[in-house]
Design a protein around this motif. Structure first.
Motif, PDB file in Angstrom:
ATOM      1  N   GLU A 497       0.826  -1.211   0.000  1.00  0.00           N
ATOM      2  CA  GLU A 497       0.000   0.000   0.000  1.00  0.00           C
ATOM      3  C   GLU A 497       0.862   1.263   0.000  1.00  0.00           C
ATOM      4  OE1 GLU A 497      -2.689  -0.867   3.202  1.00  0.00           O
ATOM      5  OE2 GLU A 497      -3.597  -2.463   1.977  1.00  0.00           O
ATOM      6  N   THR A 498       1.958   1.212   0.719  1.00  0.00           N
ATOM      7  CA  THR A 498       2.891   2.339   0.662  1.00  0.00           C
ATOM      8  C   THR A 498       3.453   2.482  -0.746  1.00  0.00           C
ATOM      9  OG1 THR A 498       3.485   1.819   2.938  1.00  0.00           O
ATOM     10  CG2 THR A 498       4.883   3.394   1.788  1.00  0.00           C
ATOM     11  N   LYS A 501       0.927   4.176  -2.882  1.00  0.00           N
ATOM     12  CA  LYS A 501       0.843   5.599  -2.559  1.00  0.00           C
ATOM     13  C   LYS A 501       1.990   6.360  -3.253  1.00  0.00           C
ATOM     14  CE  LYS A 501      -0.328   5.903   1.825  1.00  0.00           C
ATOM     15  NZ  LYS A 501       0.106   5.931   3.244  1.00  0.00           N
ATOM     16  N   ARG A 504       1.366   6.578  -7.026  1.00  0.00           N
ATOM     17  CA  ARG A 504       0.315   7.565  -7.349  1.00  0.00           C
ATOM     18  C   ARG A 504       0.845   8.988  -7.189  1.00  0.00           C
ATOM     19  NH1 ARG A 504      -4.639   4.430  -7.373  1.00  0.00           N
ATOM     20  NH2 ARG A 504      -4.279   2.625  -6.060  1.00  0.00           N
ATOM     21  N   GLN A 505       1.661   9.159  -6.176  1.00  0.00           N
ATOM     22  CA  GLN A 505       2.258  10.471  -5.939  1.00  0.00           C
ATOM     23  C   GLN A 505       3.124  10.876  -7.140  1.00  0.00           C
ATOM     24  OE1 GLN A 505       4.491  10.561  -2.268  1.00  0.00           O
ATOM     25  NE2 GLN A 505       5.471  12.510  -2.818  1.00  0.00           N
TER      26      GLN A 505
END
Length: 776
Positions: A497-498, A501, A504-505
């Motif tokens: 999940e990190t 993230k 996506r960033q």
DNA sequence: AGCTGTGGCAGGGAGG
DNA sequence: CCTCCCTGCCAC
């Protein structure tokens, strides 16, 4: 003393096991003595001796022997003294007086398992106690120099005419020898083999499929001739035994080989693991592999495997030449592929010949060794499942370019280090400590490699750093591994999940800066740079500006620049490189199971699309159609190859119970009457002339094909070609697609293709789909 | 005996 | 036709 054991340290390994053993004996002997004090130094270990506690429910059971005895099948490690005492009490209640071993046969296997094993019963009932069972072999492995297992797979050794023994022996100086049995009895040949091995005293014995062929063969012939092969380092006999293994409900027999003091390396296993990630090889046969790596000699002797015995009788010198070539190729293959393994043997508590295949097992051995050394209890695996993975998306379908590829260096290991992710059960913090240590070691090794002038030394350093890479990359997968002792599914989810993230960033940052995303997958992005950054210096600058926005410890790096990219679907794309080569990725575009004609067609079409040569594609399509219809393609171009996971019996059972459909591969194998092992490959093609044929009813094994008979089903393969062409339908408007992939035999009347172009378009990304559904 | 994970594409049979 | 389900192969 807080450090983790790295480096080859046999003494330490043996000491650890012996101390564990002594502790156990002491504990067992004092059972019933209430004055035992709780002493963390003597952490309670408990051994019990039994057979087949796990995985042998269909077999006989014996009660455990609690006291005495010098060997132990299972090692249980308790967290608290009280737990162990409870287990012992429970055990003594259920056992015959005096803990005397007695035989009991099982009626209901799974119940008997519980009944006859009070310790396990205790563990399961309480759920408090943490344990890990270690097999007898695990204990022995740490003390013995060599232990070798093999798969059985050779049934011809009983043929009386098989009198040839070929073996490749090598040590550090490099050495080859062939044993020839001409004018000798077989017993004399074995004696020669024994003498050679004793005189040369090799540390390592290498062979291609030596565990599947050479050793089973030698073992079988020795048995038939009642010869004892004393080739162990202390002149002990090679130990051959048959192990019965329980695979679910079935029992499978395997052979096991043990040559005390020597390591056995099977280059077949090396090449299999080499190709597992690369997928370059058509076959793992020695000859094919040697050709692939370019070390097959031009004057190499080739003999059909089925004609070996015949050649030996007619022309023994030719066979000896052939065998010598085999040995030379094996030597080179081992040289090339065994280095990484060699360095792993110096880091892990396994011997050179005994390194496990799986990566999770490798790092777990590091953890377990450290826990044993610290005499700390070992947790039980979590039950559950990991719920998330990497984020993949495609933003553009069609042609884009120039395109850059940037990826985060070691994304998951970096996340685990930066965010200090580790299993909840890892009391000693071994996970983080080893991950950091190995990562630092790898960086240092790479640094050293860069300044090293000597090429041999550099290759050594390279092998070391790639060994370390294997270990580092396994840490994440281990977290989600269902049988990992220290697994932790939520920790695995935190990592993925990190990662999502961060990806996506980067996507929003690149878009914000004016870049155009094409495709992303887990830790890498393909995108078109903003116009101000198109040159070399600009792309470096752009990528590092994105990298600066990321959390510390996470670095984005420029990985490649490509003049053009063909984006098809997620995980499926092609790249045109600067030198004109084309890299194709994805199961829809490249697959070893595809017929060669289909693979060639797609490959050539992609090349032409990247160069926007639509007339070329049309001609290609017409040409392939014609060649199929006129049977101009040889049969090997029409063959489909599949790796099967089941045996024929399992397949038939599944079909019968409607669990799965009939499949052409199995039906072809059944029709040909061959046996199929799980993991085996089946090559077949479709015959007949019925255009609407169901493939499973007309599949013919490639091996059953008589020389060059092109009896393939023309209409089936014409349809197949259209299906491959259909891959490109989304890249064109329907009108353009129909023009390009029109089958008109006369090129003079080809449709005009002047206005045709690739219909590059934006695709609704998963991200946008989520946004849309939220706004509704 | 030994076994790392999730995500995604495509083919093919069965059945609606 | 379509959908469902299974299998196999591949990207990361």
């Amino acid at each position: 003393m807080d450090s983790i054991l790295f480096g080859h340290n046999t003494e330490e390994k043996i000491v650890a096991v012996h101390q564990v053993g002594e502790t156990a004996m002491r504990v067992v002997k004092r059972e019933g003595n209430s004055t035992i004090s709780v002493d963390r130094k003597f952490y309670p270990f408990f051994f019990l001796n039994s057979t087949d506690l796990v995985g042998g429910f269909d077999k006989k059971f014996w009660t455990v022997e609690l006291a005495g005895g010098n060997y132990y099948k299972y090692l249980c490690i308790f967290r608290k003294w009280a737990d162990m005492h409870s287990a012992l009490r429970l055990a003594s209640q259920n056992f015959d007086s005096g803990f005397a071993p007695s035989r009991r046969q099982s009626a209901e296997p799974s119940e008997v398992y519980i009944k006859l094993d009070p310790v396990f019963q205790f563990l399961m009932q309480t759920g408090i106690t943490l344990f890990k069972g270690m097999g007898f072999s695990d204990l022995r492995r740490m003390q013995l120099d060599i232990e070798t297992f093999s798969r059985i797979g050779f049934s011809d050794a009983s043929r009386p005419e098989d009198r040839i023994i070929l073996i490749s022996l090598s040590d550090n100086s490099g050495w080859e020898h062939i044993i020839s049995g001409r004018e000798k009895t077989e017993t004399e040949m074995f004696s020669e083999l024994q003498t050679i091995i004793r005189n040369r005293d090799p540390d390592v014995i290498e062979g291609h499929n030596i565990l599947g062929f050479d050793f089973p063969y030698i073992a079988r012939r020795c048995e038939m001739n009642r010869v004892k092969l004393r080739i162990g380092r202390d002149n002990t006999e090679i130990k051959v035994s048959t192990i019965r293994l329980a695979y679910g409900e079935k029992e499978v027999e395997r052979m096991s080989f043990e040559i005390p003091g020597r390591h056995v390396i099977d280059t077949l296993l090396l090449i299999q693991s080499y190709d597992a990630t690369r997928r370059e090889l058509e076959s793992y046969g020695l000859k094919n592999v040697a050709k692939h790596f370019g070390f097959a000699s031009e004057t190499r002797t080739y003999i059909d495997g089925r004609k070996i015995s015949e050649t030996w009788l007619k022309d023994p010198d030719l066979l000896i030449k052939y065998a010598l070539d085999d040995v030379r190729e094996t030597r080179q293959l081992a040289d090339m592929l065994s280095q990484t393994r060699f360095y792993l043997a110096q880091m892990l508590p396994y011997n050179y010949g005994q390194i496990p295949g799986g990566s999770a097992t490798k790092i777990e051995s590091l953890f377990v060794r450290e826990y044993l050394r610290k005499k700390h209890s070992i947790p039980r695996p979590q039950v559950g499942r990991q719920t998330s993975g990497g984020y993949t998306d495609v933003f553009l379908q069609g042609i884009a370019g120039p395109v850059v590829h940037a990826d985060v260096e070691s994304l998951y290991p970096s996340i685990m280090i930066s965010y200090k992710v580790s299993p909840a059960t890892d009391d000693l913090g071994v996970f983080q400590k080893s991950l950091r240590h190995l990562t630092k070691l790898r960086l240092d090794t790479k640094k050293q490699m860069k300044v090293e002038g000597d090429s041999v030394e550099r290759a050594k350093l390279d092998a070391m750093q790639s060994s370390l890479k294997i270990l580092i990359n396994s840490f994440y997968g281990y977290l989600g591994y269902s049988r990992g002792i220290f697994n932790d599914y939520s920790a695995a989810d935190v990592v993925t999940e990190t990662g999502q993230k961060i990806l996506r960033q980067m996507i929003s940052q690149i878009t914000w800066e004016g870049g155009t995303l094409v495709e992303v997958d887990t830790d890498g992005l393909y995108f078109v740079l903003p116009s101000a950054f198109q040159d070399d210096a600009g792309s470096d600058k752009f990528v590092s500006s994105i990298s600066k926005m990321l959390p510390s410890g996470i670095n984005l790096a420029l990985d490649g620049r490509y003049p053009r990219m063909l984006s098809y679907k997620k995980k499926n794309y092609a790249l045109l490189e600067n030198d004109g080569k084309v890299k194709i990725r994805g199961s829809a575009l490249v697959s070893r199971s595809m017929e060669r004609f289909g693979r060639d067609f797609i490959h050539k079409s992609i090349e032409l699309i990247l160069h926007e040569d639509f007339k070329g594609i049309h001609e290609l399509f017409v040409d392939y159609n014609r060649k199929i219809m006129n049977r101009e393609f040889s049969i090997d171009k029409m063959v489909h190859t599949e790796t099967v996971r089941e045996s024929i019996e399992e397949y038939q059972a599944s079909v019968k119970s409607a669990k799965r459909n009939r499949s052409a591969s199995f039906e072809a194998a059944i029709a040909a009457g061959i046996t199929v092992r799980p993991g085996g490959r089946i090559s077949y093609y479709i015959t007949g002339s019925d255009p609407a044929i169901r493939s499973f009813s007309n599949a013919k094994l490639y091996d059953e094909n008589e020389k060059d008979k092109r009896d393939y089903n023309v209409s089936y393969y014409v349809r197949k070609l259209s299906e491959y062409a259909e891959r490109f339908s989304e890249l064109f408007t329907p009108e353009d697609f129909n023009k390009i992939f029109a089958f008109d035999d006369d090129l003079l009347f080809s449709p005009p293709l002047d206005g045709v172009k690739v219909n590059t378009r934006e695709v609704t990304s998963d991200e946008e789909k989520v946004e849309e559904s939220e706004s509704e």
